[in-house]
Every structure is written in structure tokens, then in C-alpha cells.
Write a protein that holds these residues in place. Sequence first.
Motif, PDB file in Angstrom:
ATOM      1  N   ALA A  12      98.460  -1.981   1.037  1.00 22.86           N
ATOM      2  CA  ALA A  12      99.033  -3.363   0.035  1.00 22.86           C
ATOM      3  C   ALA A  12      98.734  -3.790  -1.183  1.00 22.86           C
ATOM      4  CB  ALA A  12      99.640  -4.239   1.133  1.00 22.86           C
ATOM      5  N   GLY A  13      97.413  -3.354  -1.732  1.00 23.10           N
ATOM      6  CA  GLY A  13      96.749  -3.929  -2.787  1.00 23.10           C
ATOM      7  C   GLY A  13      97.326  -2.545  -3.306  1.00 23.10           C
ATOM      8  N   LEU A  14      97.345  -1.533  -3.507  1.00 22.27           N
ATOM      9  CA  LEU A  14      97.860  -0.306  -3.983  1.00 22.27           C
ATOM     10  C   LEU A  14      98.079  -0.535  -5.315  1.00 22.27           C
ATOM     11  CD1 LEU A  14      97.374   2.844  -1.637  1.00 22.27           C
ATOM     12  CD2 LEU A  14      95.337   1.679  -3.539  1.00 22.27           C
ATOM     13  N   LYS A  15      99.538  -1.012  -4.810  1.00 21.28           N
ATOM     14  CA  LYS A  15     100.686  -1.364  -5.952  1.00 21.28           C
ATOM     15  C   LYS A  15     100.121  -2.694  -7.025  1.00 21.28           C
ATOM     16  CE  LYS A  15     105.121   0.195  -3.859  1.00 21.28           C
ATOM     17  NZ  LYS A  15     106.587  -0.608  -3.567  1.00 21.28           N
ATOM     18  N   PRO A  16      99.691  -3.781  -6.134  1.00 23.72           N
ATOM     19  CA  PRO A  16      99.135  -4.974  -7.394  1.00 23.72           C
ATOM     20  C   PRO A  16      97.836  -4.491  -7.915  1.00 23.72           C
ATOM     21  CG  PRO A  16      98.525  -5.733  -4.925  1.00 23.72           C
ATOM     22  CD  PRO A  16      99.254  -4.562  -4.842  1.00 23.72           C
ATOM     23  N   PHE A  17      96.801  -3.728  -7.669  1.00 24.98           N
ATOM     24  CA  PHE A  17      96.293  -3.194  -8.329  1.00 24.98           C
ATOM     25  C   PHE A  17      96.522  -2.873  -9.595  1.00 24.98           C
ATOM     26  CE2 PHE A  17      93.272  -5.357  -5.500  1.00 24.98           C
ATOM     27  CZ  PHE A  17      91.599  -5.677  -6.455  1.00 24.98           C
ATOM     28  N   ASN A  18      97.283  -1.156  -8.915  1.00 27.71           N
ATOM     29  CA  ASN A  18      97.154  -0.651 -10.160  1.00 27.71           C
ATOM     30  C   ASN A  18      99.452  -0.672 -10.875  1.00 27.71           C
ATOM     31  OD1 ASN A  18      95.921   2.218  -9.474  1.00 27.71           O
ATOM     32  ND2 ASN A  18      96.158   1.586  -7.423  1.00 27.71           N
ATOM     33  N   ALA A  19      99.485  -2.103 -10.755  1.00 22.10           N
ATOM     34  CA  ALA A  19     100.300  -2.369 -11.475  1.00 22.10           C
ATOM     35  C   ALA A  19      99.877  -3.247 -12.757  1.00 22.10           C
ATOM     36  CB  ALA A  19     101.013  -3.806 -10.873  1.00 22.10           C
ATOM     37  N   PHE A  20      99.594  -3.724 -13.611  1.00 21.47           N
ATOM     38  CA  PHE A  20      98.481  -3.400 -15.115  1.00 21.47           C
ATOM     39  C   PHE A  20      98.944  -2.310 -15.796  1.00 21.47           C
ATOM     40  CE2 PHE A  20      95.494  -6.463 -12.432  1.00 21.47           C
ATOM     41  CZ  PHE A  20      96.160  -7.601 -12.801  1.00 21.47           C
ATOM     42  N   ASP A  67      95.130 -13.038  -0.216  1.00 20.54           N
ATOM     43  CA  ASP A  67      95.318 -14.535   0.036  1.00 20.54           C
ATOM     44  C   ASP A  67      96.984 -14.036  -0.733  1.00 20.54           C
ATOM     45  OD1 ASP A  67      95.196 -14.290  -2.381  1.00 20.54           O
ATOM     46  OD2 ASP A  67      94.324 -16.107  -1.921  1.00 20.54           O
ATOM     47  N   GLY A  68      96.908 -13.031  -1.103  1.00 20.72           N
ATOM     48  CA  GLY A  68      98.347 -12.234  -1.766  1.00 20.72           C
ATOM     49  C   GLY A  68      98.558 -12.854  -3.267  1.00 20.72           C
ATOM     50  N   SER A  69      97.723 -13.891  -4.272  1.00 23.14           N
ATOM     51  CA  SER A  69      97.835 -14.135  -5.363  1.00 23.14           C
ATOM     52  C   SER A  69      97.895 -13.466  -6.126  1.00 23.14           C
ATOM     53  CB  SER A  69      96.372 -15.973  -5.582  1.00 23.14           C
ATOM     54  OG  SER A  69      94.812 -15.161  -5.294  1.00 23.14           O
ATOM     55  N   PRO A  70      98.013 -13.785  -7.510  1.00 20.87           N
ATOM     56  CA  PRO A  70      98.326 -12.828  -8.244  1.00 20.87           C
ATOM     57  C   PRO A  70      96.954 -12.583  -9.021  1.00 20.87           C
ATOM     58  CG  PRO A  70      99.614 -14.440  -8.965  1.00 20.87           C
ATOM     59  CD  PRO A  70      99.374 -14.859  -7.385  1.00 20.87           C
ATOM     60  N   LEU A  71      96.717 -11.537  -9.478  1.00 22.57           N
ATOM     61  CA  LEU A  71      95.448 -10.867  -9.872  1.00 22.57           C
ATOM     62  C   LEU A  71      95.230 -11.456 -11.880  1.00 22.57           C
ATOM     63  CD1 LEU A  71      95.158  -6.833  -8.734  1.00 22.57           C
ATOM     64  CD2 LEU A  71      93.590  -8.796  -7.933  1.00 22.57           C
ATOM     65  N   ASP A  72      94.196 -11.616 -11.330  1.00 22.91           N
ATOM     66  CA  ASP A  72      93.647 -12.366 -12.739  1.00 22.91           C
ATOM     67  C   ASP A  72      92.663 -10.678 -13.281  1.00 22.91           C
ATOM     68  OD1 ASP A  72      92.619 -13.135 -15.353  1.00 22.91           O
ATOM     69  OD2 ASP A  72      92.029 -15.111 -14.097  1.00 22.91           O
ATOM     70  N   PRO A  73      92.943 -10.497 -14.112  1.00 26.24           N
ATOM     71  CA  PRO A  73      92.306  -9.018 -14.553  1.00 26.24           C
ATOM     72  C   PRO A  73      90.471  -9.879 -15.423  1.00 26.24           C
ATOM     73  CG  PRO A  73      94.634  -8.825 -15.245  1.00 26.24           C
ATOM     74  CD  PRO A  73      94.439 -10.111 -15.124  1.00 26.24           C
ATOM     75  N   GLU A  74      90.575 -11.092 -16.127  1.00 26.19           N
ATOM     76  CA  GLU A  74      89.384 -11.205 -16.307  1.00 26.19           C
ATOM     77  C   GLU A  74      88.254 -11.873 -15.177  1.00 26.19           C
ATOM     78  OE1 GLU A  74      88.692 -10.904 -19.077  1.00 26.19           O
ATOM     79  OE2 GLU A  74      90.140 -10.044 -19.734  1.00 26.19           O
ATOM     80  N   ALA A  75      88.993 -12.139 -14.291  1.00 27.38           N
ATOM     81  CA  ALA A  75      88.604 -13.351 -13.310  1.00 27.38           C
ATOM     82  C   ALA A  75      87.973 -12.165 -12.541  1.00 27.38           C
ATOM     83  CB  ALA A  75      89.133 -14.181 -13.049  1.00 27.38           C
TER      84      ALA A  75
END
Length: 307
Positions: free
Chosen positions: A208-216, A18-26
Motif C-alpha cells: 500500500a505504500g508503493l504508490k505514495p512513496f513513488n508518487a514524487f 497512519d495514511g498521512s501525506p509524506l513530507d520529503p524533508e521530514a
Amino acid sequence: MPIHPEIAKVLSTLPAPDGSPLDPEAVRAGEVAQVPPLEDRVPLYAVEDAMAATRSGDVPVRIYTPAEADAYGVLVYFHGGAFFLGSLDTHDHVARSLAKETGYKVISVGFRLAPESAFPAGLDDCYSVVRWAADQGGSLGWDGQNLAIAGDSSGGTFAAAVAAMAHDDGFDRITHQILFYPSLDLDFDVDRYASLRGNAEGYGLETAGLKPFNAFYIDSGADPADPRVSPIKREDLSGLPRALVITAEFDPLRDEGELYGQRLKDAGVNAKVSRYAGANHGFVQNFSWIPEFYRAFEETGEFLNRS
């Protein structure tokens, strides 16, 4: 061939991003909820939690002994999880299967994660545990000959980087590296590899998820141009340990893994690339209950024990 029907069933149940920001703890909590109970895991002769006192500090490890023996090859394993996920528990079943099918004593590394720990903390933990394992060989029952490293996904990034760091340091004890669908190029330009486009959607890990997942990880100081972060950017691959690179047909990261394997061969390294048809990214962790994919552990054993 199409994606394996059992994988397709699972993929059909996953919600669309859904494009929402990733919450590491969740996300971590979701992973923990999927850890199977102890009684459902592969039984081994011994499984022990320990603390490795390394030059990187005290690093949690879990040591898996497959059977009673006088000496063992040692395999140091780095779990996947885009550098911010995964743990000794979430990948316990992977380490157990590696120990069972290789006969090696497996040391799984509980390295520090992003974003809480900045680059290169996790990588340093992994490399330091490899050096610790060699130093502590007598107490581990190491045979003094076979010292392998392995990792899946981002753990494969660490395995490739550790092999190169060891070579540059003149530490020549690592004999094998096993990379399961590794992430080897954190420059996610979709035109760099055909699989980034061909496998972009519908197979679990999406381009499309590679950048947000590796952003941390990247935001913690990991520069994609650094060969420690993107091992495929290392110019000279000669002198590295023999390698087994396992890829998945329906993985956006497939082509960079296969290119890396070819570059190792071109550099004179004894390397094998093995593509698993019908598989997606993460199949060793998520779908090894399917016999065709459990085969990856058996192939690893054959690779490590080949004379």
C-alpha cells in the motif's frame, strides 16, 4: 523460513502507517539521523568526495578506493530511496562494503532527487557518471576492462535503465550489472505479481505504500509505461551486461526482480537470481550487520571477480 528474528525485532518497533501525506524533508531528516558516525564505518584505503563534470552537469560523487593497487575494476553505485530519499551519506556504508568485498574502486553517485528535480534528471546523472568514469579511467586507475553498475531498490531501477540506455547508445563498456531488490515495474497493480499480495503487510515496505512513496517521482514526469522508468517493460533484453539480481524473500518487489532475471536469461544474457531467505526489502542497507545478509556483498565480489 520465517523472517529473520533480528529483522522481526526491528519491525515490531515501527509505528503503523497512519495514511498521512509524506513530507520529503521530514523523511529525509529521519534517514540522516540514522547515519552511523565515521568511526563506526568500514575503513578503506581512501574515500574522496569529488564533482564529476558530465554532460548532465556537475554531479557529486564519492570515490572509494579499497586498497593500494596499480589498477582497479570500477563499480558505479546508485543508492536507493524511492527516487526522493537517500544520499552519499545514507548509503556510505553500503558503498564501503561493496568496495571492500569486490576490490573495485566504487563511485557512489549523488544524483538529483524528486520532487525538486523532474524526470529524467536523476537517471541522466547516473548514466552520465558512468560515461564520465569511462572517460576519466586513467585518472581513476581503471583497469580499462571491468566497469560495473549497481543499485539497491530504486537505485536498481536506475542500474537496469542505465544498462539499457548504454546498449542503445552503442556504449559497450559496461561489463556487469548488480540489482539489489530492484523496483522494476512502477505499475503497482497488486495482481501483477504474487509477492505484492503475499508480502503486502508487516515486512517494512508495504504494498500500500508503493504508490505514495513513488508518487514524487511519477508526478515529476516519470511514466510507469516508459522502460526507463519500469525496465521490465523493455521488450528486448538481449545484449545487456551480465547480471546479478538479488531479491528478498519477504519483499513485495521480489517477484518482479526474479521475473526480470529470468527474462534476461531467456534473452541470452548471463544472469543469476539469488533470493535471500528470511530477508525483507532494504536488507542490504538496513541489516547487512547480520552475517547472512552481509553475504550479499561477498556474493557481489564473487560475481564481479569470476573469470
